[in-house]
Structure formats: C-alpha cells, structure tokens
Design a protein around this motif. Structure first.
Motif, PDB file in Angstrom:
ATOM      1  N   ALA A  47       0.826  -1.208   0.000  1.00  0.00           N
ATOM      2  CA  ALA A  47       0.000   0.000   0.000  1.00  0.00           C
ATOM      3  C   ALA A  47       0.859   1.257   0.000  1.00  0.00           C
ATOM      4  CB  ALA A  47      -0.915   0.004   1.222  1.00  0.00           C
ATOM      5  N   LEU A  48       0.227   2.369  -0.347  1.00  0.00           N
ATOM      6  CA  LEU A  48       0.877   3.674  -0.330  1.00  0.00           C
ATOM      7  C   LEU A  48      -0.042   4.668   0.363  1.00  0.00           C
ATOM      8  CD1 LEU A  48       3.283   5.454  -1.388  1.00  0.00           C
ATOM      9  CD2 LEU A  48       1.847   5.943  -3.382  1.00  0.00           C
ATOM     10  N   MET A  49       0.485   5.387   1.338  1.00  0.00           N
ATOM     11  CA  MET A  49      -0.230   6.452   2.035  1.00  0.00           C
ATOM     12  C   MET A  49       0.357   7.782   1.580  1.00  0.00           C
ATOM     13  SD  MET A  49      -2.413   7.401   4.452  1.00  0.00           S
ATOM     14  CE  MET A  49      -2.643   6.050   5.622  1.00  0.00           C
ATOM     15  N   ALA A  50      -0.494   8.707   1.132  1.00  0.00           N
ATOM     16  CA  ALA A  50       0.011   9.956   0.573  1.00  0.00           C
ATOM     17  C   ALA A  50      -0.617  11.168   1.232  1.00  0.00           C
ATOM     18  CB  ALA A  50      -0.264  10.004  -0.931  1.00  0.00           C
ATOM     19  N   GLY A  51       0.197  12.185   1.472  1.00  0.00           N
ATOM     20  CA  GLY A  51      -0.288  13.481   1.925  1.00  0.00           C
ATOM     21  C   GLY A  51      -0.993  13.445   3.262  1.00  0.00           C
ATOM     22  N   GLY A  52      -1.953  14.346   3.413  1.00  0.00           N
ATOM     23  CA  GLY A  52      -2.670  14.496   4.665  1.00  0.00           C
ATOM     24  C   GLY A  52      -2.454  15.886   5.226  1.00  0.00           C
ATOM     25  N   GLY A  53      -2.948  16.086   6.442  1.00  0.00           N
ATOM     26  CA  GLY A  53      -2.823  17.394   7.059  1.00  0.00           C
ATOM     27  C   GLY A  53      -2.491  17.312   8.526  1.00  0.00           C
ATOM     28  N   THR A  54      -2.022  18.436   9.054  1.00  0.00           N
ATOM     29  CA  THR A  54      -1.795  18.586  10.484  1.00  0.00           C
ATOM     30  C   THR A  54      -2.801  19.581  11.026  1.00  0.00           C
ATOM     31  OG1 THR A  54      -0.189  20.360  10.119  1.00  0.00           O
ATOM     32  CG2 THR A  54       0.660  18.110  10.229  1.00  0.00           C
ATOM     33  N   THR A  55      -3.159  19.436  12.296  1.00  0.00           N
ATOM     34  CA  THR A  55      -4.203  20.264  12.893  1.00  0.00           C
ATOM     35  C   THR A  55      -3.872  20.547  14.336  1.00  0.00           C
ATOM     36  OG1 THR A  55      -5.880  19.270  11.464  1.00  0.00           O
ATOM     37  CG2 THR A  55      -6.659  20.354  13.432  1.00  0.00           C
ATOM     38  N   PRO A  56      -4.297  21.693  14.921  1.00  0.00           N
ATOM     39  CA  PRO A  56      -4.795  22.859  14.184  1.00  0.00           C
ATOM     40  C   PRO A  56      -3.687  23.864  13.908  1.00  0.00           C
ATOM     41  CG  PRO A  56      -5.299  23.068  16.507  1.00  0.00           C
ATOM     42  CD  PRO A  56      -4.545  21.783  16.350  1.00  0.00           C
ATOM     43  N   PRO A  57      -3.806  24.770  12.930  1.00  0.00           N
ATOM     44  CA  PRO A  57      -4.807  24.683  11.876  1.00  0.00           C
ATOM     45  C   PRO A  57      -4.402  23.626  10.859  1.00  0.00           C
ATOM     46  CG  PRO A  57      -3.337  26.501  11.438  1.00  0.00           C
ATOM     47  CD  PRO A  57      -2.907  25.933  12.768  1.00  0.00           C
ATOM     48  N   THR A  58      -5.336  23.181  10.044  1.00  0.00           N
ATOM     49  CA  THR A  58      -5.026  22.131   9.075  1.00  0.00           C
ATOM     50  C   THR A  58      -4.113  22.668   7.981  1.00  0.00           C
ATOM     51  OG1 THR A  58      -7.177  21.118   9.480  1.00  0.00           O
ATOM     52  CG2 THR A  58      -5.997  20.418   7.515  1.00  0.00           C
ATOM     53  N   THR A  59      -2.944  22.063   7.860  1.00  0.00           N
ATOM     54  CA  THR A  59      -1.958  22.442   6.850  1.00  0.00           C
ATOM     55  C   THR A  59      -1.495  21.189   6.130  1.00  0.00           C
ATOM     56  OG1 THR A  59      -1.188  24.277   8.225  1.00  0.00           O
ATOM     57  CG2 THR A  59       0.253  23.564   6.441  1.00  0.00           C
ATOM     58  N   GLY A  60      -1.477  21.215   4.808  1.00  0.00           N
ATOM     59  CA  GLY A  60      -1.092  20.050   4.033  1.00  0.00           C
ATOM     60  C   GLY A  60       0.350  19.655   4.244  1.00  0.00           C
ATOM     61  N   ILE A  61       0.633  18.348   4.082  1.00  0.00           N
ATOM     62  CA  ILE A  61       1.995  17.824   4.171  1.00  0.00           C
ATOM     63  C   ILE A  61       2.344  17.081   2.884  1.00  0.00           C
ATOM     64  CG2 ILE A  61       1.954  17.671   6.686  1.00  0.00           C
ATOM     65  CD1 ILE A  61       1.424  14.698   6.435  1.00  0.00           C
ATOM     66  N   GLU A  66       5.152   3.880   2.499  1.00  0.00           N
ATOM     67  CA  GLU A  66       4.827   2.597   1.878  1.00  0.00           C
ATOM     68  C   GLU A  66       4.621   1.530   2.951  1.00  0.00           C
ATOM     69  OE1 GLU A  66       7.852   1.588  -0.931  1.00  0.00           O
ATOM     70  OE2 GLU A  66       7.384   3.263  -2.283  1.00  0.00           O
ATOM     71  N   TRP A  67       3.665   0.635   2.703  1.00  0.00           N
ATOM     72  CA  TRP A  67       3.343  -0.479   3.594  1.00  0.00           C
ATOM     73  C   TRP A  67       3.701  -1.783   2.882  1.00  0.00           C
ATOM     74  CZ3 TRP A  67       1.961  -1.875   8.369  1.00  0.00           C
ATOM     75  CH2 TRP A  67       1.285  -3.087   8.561  1.00  0.00           C
ATOM     76  N   GLY A  89      -4.476   3.785  -8.338  1.00  0.00           N
ATOM     77  CA  GLY A  89      -3.338   3.022  -8.816  1.00  0.00           C
ATOM     78  C   GLY A  89      -2.782   2.069  -7.782  1.00  0.00           C
ATOM     79  N   THR A  90      -1.489   1.782  -7.915  1.00  0.00           N
ATOM     80  CA  THR A  90      -0.803   0.828  -7.048  1.00  0.00           C
ATOM     81  C   THR A  90       0.382   1.499  -6.370  1.00  0.00           C
ATOM     82  OG1 THR A  90       0.734   0.073  -8.775  1.00  0.00           O
ATOM     83  CG2 THR A  90      -1.437  -1.002  -8.669  1.00  0.00           C
ATOM     84  N   GLN A  91       1.072   0.737  -5.534  1.00  0.00           N
ATOM     85  CA  GLN A  91       2.209   1.301  -4.811  1.00  0.00           C
ATOM     86  C   GLN A  91       3.322   1.761  -5.755  1.00  0.00           C
ATOM     87  OE1 GLN A  91       5.248  -1.070  -2.466  1.00  0.00           O
ATOM     88  NE2 GLN A  91       3.977  -0.341  -0.760  1.00  0.00           N
ATOM     89  N   THR A  92       3.457   1.137  -6.899  1.00  0.00           N
ATOM     90  CA  THR A  92       4.531   1.496  -7.837  1.00  0.00           C
ATOM     91  C   THR A  92       4.034   2.228  -9.076  1.00  0.00           C
ATOM     92  OG1 THR A  92       4.382  -0.692  -8.875  1.00  0.00           O
ATOM     93  CG2 THR A  92       5.983  -0.412  -7.089  1.00  0.00           C
ATOM     94  N   GLN A  93       2.709   2.354  -9.214  1.00  0.00           N
ATOM     95  CA  GLN A  93       2.114   3.116 -10.317  1.00  0.00           C
ATOM     96  C   GLN A  93       0.899   3.852  -9.769  1.00  0.00           C
ATOM     97  OE1 GLN A  93       1.521  -0.012 -13.360  1.00  0.00           O
ATOM     98  NE2 GLN A  93       3.095   1.023 -14.556  1.00  0.00           N
ATOM     99  N   ALA A  94       1.164   4.946  -9.075  1.00  0.00           N
ATOM    100  CA  ALA A  94       0.110   5.674  -8.371  1.00  0.00           C
ATOM    101  C   ALA A  94      -0.119   7.042  -8.997  1.00  0.00           C
ATOM    102  CB  ALA A  94       0.487   5.838  -6.906  1.00  0.00           C
TER     103      ALA A  94
END
Length: 265
Positions: A47-61, A66-67, A89-94
């Motif tokens: 698996a692949l985990m991408a991006g997300g945010g931190t809070t507060p305030p919400t700011t993109g990362i 990879e899992w 997609g997949t872990q190697t083609q996302a």
C-alpha cells in the motif's frame, strides 16, 4: 482489497493503523508521520499512504509512506503539500490529484513510480475532498468534492483529463465510497451538501450512470475508505457526525449499504 485504514481520533492527528479481514480489526505498526485526511491506495500487502494534514490549523503535508504488509517506511516526497486528494493506482504506479490545504483547492496532479513523485497534467480545475479509489493509474474516476459542493466528475487516463457523468442528486464534498474505474461499479456516500452537514445519502454507479441507493445508517463526513472497493464491495470507516465516530459500514451493492456494523476501538 485494501482494508488498511488510518482512523482519525479526537486528537486530530494520529499515526495508528489497522487491518481488516472482513470481520475483525487488528492493530498494525504506526505510521512514520501523524496525519489526518490522508489518502490510501494499493493492496493490503503493498500500500501507499500519501499526503494528509496537520491540525490545528489544518496544513497540508508532502510526506508519503509505503506499507509492505508488516511495516510502514518513508517513501518519496510529494511535490505539493495537501490533504483530501483524489488517489488511485498501485504502490509502484500511483496517481494523486487535487486536494486542499491551505489553499481552498488544487489542480496539481502527480504520479508515483515506487520511488519518486513526478508532476503531470493538471486537473481542469481545482477539486478535492470527493471520492475516488481507482485500481489503475490510467483510469482514475474522481467524483464530487469541492470547492463548494460539486456534482461533477473527472476521469484521468494516465495522460489527459476528461469530464465524466455527474451525480444524479445534490452536490457534496467530504464524501466516502469507492470508484474502481470510470466504467465499473462504484458508489458515493455521505459527506455534506450546501444545506445539510452531514448527510447519509448514497448514490450507486453502474459504469454508465448514477442512481439513488440505500442511505448509509449514520450520516457522516470525511470518512476513511478501503480503496479498491467497488459498487459490489466497499468499506466506509469512521468520519465525523457530531463528534469523531468509529462506525464501520460495508456496502454490497444493489441498494444494500451494510452487511454489518462494526465498532472498533
């Protein structure tokens, strides 16, 4: 199917992760970076985990991980910091597109080759916080989202973007569900409309058109999803009602929103 879920808690940002075997949850090693509103793709083994945010305030990362079926490891850094993106997609083609944070919307699109992210053709307009979950890097279906509360959809074929079919009902953002490809079964559920927050409304996609389906038992928004789900088998996890919830619902298609309700701590 991918049933590795990052669940938000009342602490906003968490690093917890779990696997789901169809009936029960198992705690797995923590993510490298605490986050919320991140996106998952791939399989339960890769698996692949991408991006997300931190809070507060919400700011993109920009951090992605990879899992390998047992542990999380640091992966390539995204070019645009954001949360609430469309992914597939997949872990190697996302592929990752759109999103927010702190801008009200992005049209940036990036592809991942298993090592690094590369900027590719932008979406036609800023859009994020909707429903995707493509099996293929070359056929990602992005439905609803914001800014505002959209009914529209977009299809990415690995090179270009085209307009897809609109929802049959109200526009929404913060919705859950799963869209395997632009031509195979999928569903969109919950979220918020311009007048109601949250909603339980569900629409089913048959590969050609959207139609009203059975409502989710609990109105929520901003749920975590099991990617690679379809209109015949999808998972909706957690989300926000009047507080963060730990409800889990399975969608089995043909107007059935759940086979069971599972409470996971």
């Amino acid at each position: 199917n991918l049933f590795i879920i990052h669940i938000n808690s009342n602490s906003y940002n968490t690093s917890t992760s779990y696997t789901y075997d169809g009936s029960s949850w198992t705690s797995t090693p923590a993510l490298q970076v605490d986050r919320r509103l991140c996106q998952m793709l791939g399989t339960q083994a890769l698996a692949l985990m991408a991006g997300g945010g931190t809070t507060p305030p919400t700011t993109g990362i920009t951090a992605s991980e990879e899992w390998d079926g047992s542990n999380w490891s640091v992966a390539g850094v995204m070019n645009t910091a954001r949360y609430g993106m469309f992914t597939g997609g997949t872990q190697t083609q996302a592929v990752c597109a759109g999103g927010t944070g702190p801008s009200p919307g992005y049209d940036d699109t990036e592809e991942y080759n298993g090592t690094s992210w590369t900027t590719v053709t932008n979406m036609p307009a800023n859009q994020g916080n909707g429903t995707s979950g493509a099996d293929l890097q070359t056929d990602m279906y992005c439905v609803a989202g914001g800014p505002g509360n959209l009914t529209t959809s977009l299809v990415y074929d690995g090179t270009n973007w085209t307009s897809g079919t609109s929802l049959s009902g109200d526009g929404r953002r913060g919705c859950g569900g799963a869209m395997a490809t632009s031509s195979s079964a999928g569903f969109v559920t919950c979220g918020e409309t311009a007048t109601v927050n949250p909603v339980s409304i569900t629409e089913e996609w048959d590969g050609t058109s959207f139609s009203s389906s059975t409502a989710c038992p609990t109105a929520t928004r901003d749920q975590a999803n099991g990617d690679n789900g379809t209109g015949a088998a999808g998972l909706v996890v957690g989300g926000y009602n009047t507080a963060i919830t730990n409800n889990v619902f399975e969608f089995t298609g043909s107007g059935i929103i759940e086979t069971r309700t599972i409470t996971a701590s």
